[in-house]
Each structure stands twice: as C-alpha cells, then as structure tokens.
Design a protein around this motif. Structure first.
Motif, PDB file in Angstrom:
ATOM      1  N   ARG A   1     -25.295  38.691 -43.469  1.00 42.01           N
ATOM      2  CA  ARG A   1     -25.368  39.370 -42.273  1.00 42.01           C
ATOM      3  C   ARG A   1     -25.710  38.361 -41.093  1.00 42.01           C
ATOM      4  O   ARG A   1     -25.418  38.350 -40.025  1.00 42.01           O
ATOM      5  CB  ARG A   1     -26.770  40.124 -42.272  1.00 42.01           C
ATOM      6  N   PHE A   2     -26.194  37.098 -41.689  1.00 45.22           N
ATOM      7  CA  PHE A   2     -26.798  36.006 -40.683  1.00 45.22           C
ATOM      8  C   PHE A   2     -25.595  35.489 -40.082  1.00 45.22           C
ATOM      9  O   PHE A   2     -25.414  35.282 -38.871  1.00 45.22           O
ATOM     10  CB  PHE A   2     -27.227  34.824 -41.522  1.00 45.22           C
ATOM     11  N   ALA A   3     -24.423  35.345 -40.974  1.00 42.96           N
ATOM     12  CA  ALA A   3     -23.166  34.807 -40.446  1.00 42.96           C
ATOM     13  C   ALA A   3     -22.495  35.713 -39.462  1.00 42.96           C
ATOM     14  O   ALA A   3     -21.970  35.226 -38.474  1.00 42.96           O
ATOM     15  CB  ALA A   3     -22.367  34.617 -41.773  1.00 42.96           C
ATOM     16  N   GLY A   4     -22.668  37.078 -39.778  1.00 38.99           N
ATOM     17  CA  GLY A   4     -21.917  38.027 -38.928  1.00 38.99           C
ATOM     18  C   GLY A   4     -22.761  38.081 -37.566  1.00 38.99           C
ATOM     19  O   GLY A   4     -22.043  38.061 -36.445  1.00 38.99           O
ATOM     20  N   GLU A   5     -23.796  37.978 -37.533  1.00 41.04           N
ATOM     21  CA  GLU A   5     -24.676  37.741 -36.388  1.00 41.04           C
ATOM     22  C   GLU A   5     -24.685  36.921 -35.519  1.00 41.04           C
ATOM     23  O   GLU A   5     -24.554  36.978 -34.299  1.00 41.04           O
ATOM     24  CB  GLU A   5     -26.340  38.452 -36.643  1.00 41.04           C
ATOM     25  N   ALA A   6     -24.411  35.644 -36.069  1.00 41.28           N
ATOM     26  CA  ALA A   6     -24.382  34.545 -35.435  1.00 41.28           C
ATOM     27  C   ALA A   6     -22.835  34.252 -34.837  1.00 41.28           C
ATOM     28  O   ALA A   6     -22.884  33.787 -33.571  1.00 41.28           O
ATOM     29  CB  ALA A   6     -24.610  33.303 -36.538  1.00 41.28           C
ATOM     30  N   ARG A   7     -21.952  34.803 -35.475  1.00 39.73           N
ATOM     31  CA  ARG A   7     -20.701  34.860 -34.894  1.00 39.73           C
ATOM     32  C   ARG A   7     -20.547  36.028 -33.755  1.00 39.73           C
ATOM     33  O   ARG A   7     -19.885  35.480 -32.680  1.00 39.73           O
ATOM     34  CB  ARG A   7     -19.542  35.204 -35.945  1.00 39.73           C
TER      35      ARG A   7
END
Length: 294
Positions: free
Chosen positions: A168-174
């Motif tokens: 989820r962190f990766a998706g939200e950061a992107r």
C-alpha cells in the motif's frame, strides 16, 4: 522431509515453499483454485485440493507427511473460528500419521502489544491486539499437544520485492498525495524480509526442539515515518510528507485487526540467531525500499 504448507501461495508461504524446495524437501500445499494449483506446480510443489475453511474433507485424505507449516490467515472477522476448526480437524489427522509430525504455527508480532523502548522477546507475556486474542489459546494448544512436535514462529512485519506489508505504501507514494501512516511517524515496526523469514521457518523445521518459539525480526524497530519518506523518495517525491491517520480511521477502513499498524514495537530476533544460526541478509531497509517494485 515431506512438508505440507498451509498458505503456500501467500506472501509468507510462497517464500517458505521456495526455500524448502531449495533445501531438498518435498513440498505439498493446499490449493483452492486451479490458479493456485498452477502457481504451486511452478514452484515444484504438489498441490492438494482444499481450503482452510473446510478442513474436514482434505485432512481425511492427507498423504504421509513429516511436518506441517501453518502460514495461512485471511484477516476476516471469523479468522479465529476458522483457525480453531482447522486445528480441530488437522491435529487428530496428524495423530494418525506413522511418525509424530512437526507442526510450525505462525503467531505474530501484534500478540506482544506496544512494547515501547523496552522491546519484547519470546519470554515477554502476550498482550495481544484484541482482534488476535483468539490466537493465544491456539498457540498453547500447539505447544502442549502430545500428538505433534509443536513450534511457533512470530514474524515481524513482512515485506518483499513486490511489497508485502509495504504494498500500500508503494501505491500511495506513486499515485497519491502521501503515504498514509497510523498515529505518528515515530511509531516503530519490527521488520523482516520474506526470504529471511522463510530461512527461519526452514531452520525451525530442521533444528528447533518441540515446544519452542522464535521471533522472526531482522530489524528490531524501524520508524514508520522513515519508511514512508523512503517511499516518497523512491517515487521521486522527496518533499512529500506522510498523511497521519488515527487508529480508529484505519480500523473503520480495513477492520479491527488494522489497529496493529499503530503499535510502537521493538522485537528481538536474538534467540533465533543464537539457537538456530539464523543469519538474515536483508538489513538495509531503505535500500530495500528503493528496489521495491511500483
């Protein structure tokens, strides 16, 4: 050994399957769909048709096995009832095996509650997140059963190249306006890469005495704020600050189990290193985050 992995297509289980096959063990795993069966065959494991929610059917036809690794959990509201039903079915089935099988049960870091600076070891009394309180009697049941050689692994927060707990962190950061974290940037998470954790399961399978427990934490505690900001840098947004959510907000969105994201924890993996020779290799978390796929 002939090993049955429950949850063999999941984040933890698939890494365990790969590790054990590399070590020369013969692997079986449950598959509740043809897609899961195909994935297991690609890993060189033998799929067994079945579902942890309906264990009576497949436990009645278990092949000869030497060990079971239970790494399956669906995080639904009835997960405790599902797990109790599973043990009710599989423990008598294992008692009918020719030799006393080893049984590795997966606990979790959230059973220790918020530890603060004091940290936790395997000797620390449980203070479980309420959503996982059902797991404590299950652990006692596994460790005290005379029909199996019971062992428990308590994984830290598990991540991998495809994301794991960081997905989820990766998706939200992107894509978003900032990584969402719970309560504070100062909250610390114990961490472990799925490959290091799989090595711990393998060592426990091969070396751990019955009745033992091990914490699988390669990093004792790492600031969730640092994790969020590393993801922002990973996706070219170095000035992007995390968004802070309350524990109530994340629980309303994902379920009561998600309050665990707010726990400030430090957990020690020293016992596994000392007794089993566990030597985690994924130790530079910010470099690992830089390599996480988007």
């Amino acid at each position: 050994m002939r090993v049955l992995v429950l949850g063999g297509t999941g984040s933890i289980g698939s890494a365990v399957v790969r590790e054990l096959i590399e070590r020369g063990h013969e692997l079986f795993s449950l598959a509740r769909s043809e897609a899961s069966a195909a994935k297991l065959r690609q890993l060189a494991a033998t799929p067994l048709a079945g579902d942890i929610g309906s264990p009576e059917a497949w436990t009645a036809r278990l092949p000869r096995i030497d060990a079971v690794i239970h790494a399956a959990c669906d995080f639904n509201t009835d997960m405790g009832a599902v797990d109790r039903r599973l043990l009710d079915a599989i423990l008598p089935a294992l008692a009918r095996q020719e030799n006393r099988p080893r049984f590795i049960y997966t606990g979790g870091c959230w059973l220790f509650g918020a530890t603060g600076d004091g940290g936790a070891t395997e000797e620390t009394p449980f203070r479980p997140l309420p959503a996982f309180a059902w797991m404590v009697p299950q652990i006692r049941r596994v460790l005290t059963s005379s029909d199996i050689a019971g062992i428990v692994i308590h994984p830290a927060m598990v991540y991998e190249a495809e994301g794991g707990v960081f997905r989820r962190f990766a998706g939200e950061a992107r894509d978003g306006e900032g990584v969402r974290i719970v309560e504070s940037e100062a909250v610390r998470w114990p961490l472990v890469h799925s490959e290091d954790l799989a090595a711990l399961y393998a060592l426990a399978l091969e070396r751990a005495p019955a009745g033992s427990s091990y914490i699988g934490a390669s990093i004792e505690g790492f600031s969730v704020g640092r994790i969020a900001r590393a993801f922002a840098r990973r996706f070219g947004k170095p000035d992007q600050a995390p968004q802070i959510l309350s524990a109530d907000a994340i629980a309303a969105e994902l379920g009561e189990w998600a309050r665990g994201y707010a726990l400030d924890q430090r957990l020690s993996g020293a016992k596994a290193r000392l007794e089993l020779g566990w030597a985690p290799s994924h130790l530079d978390k910010e470099s690992e985050i830089a390599a996480v796929s988007g």
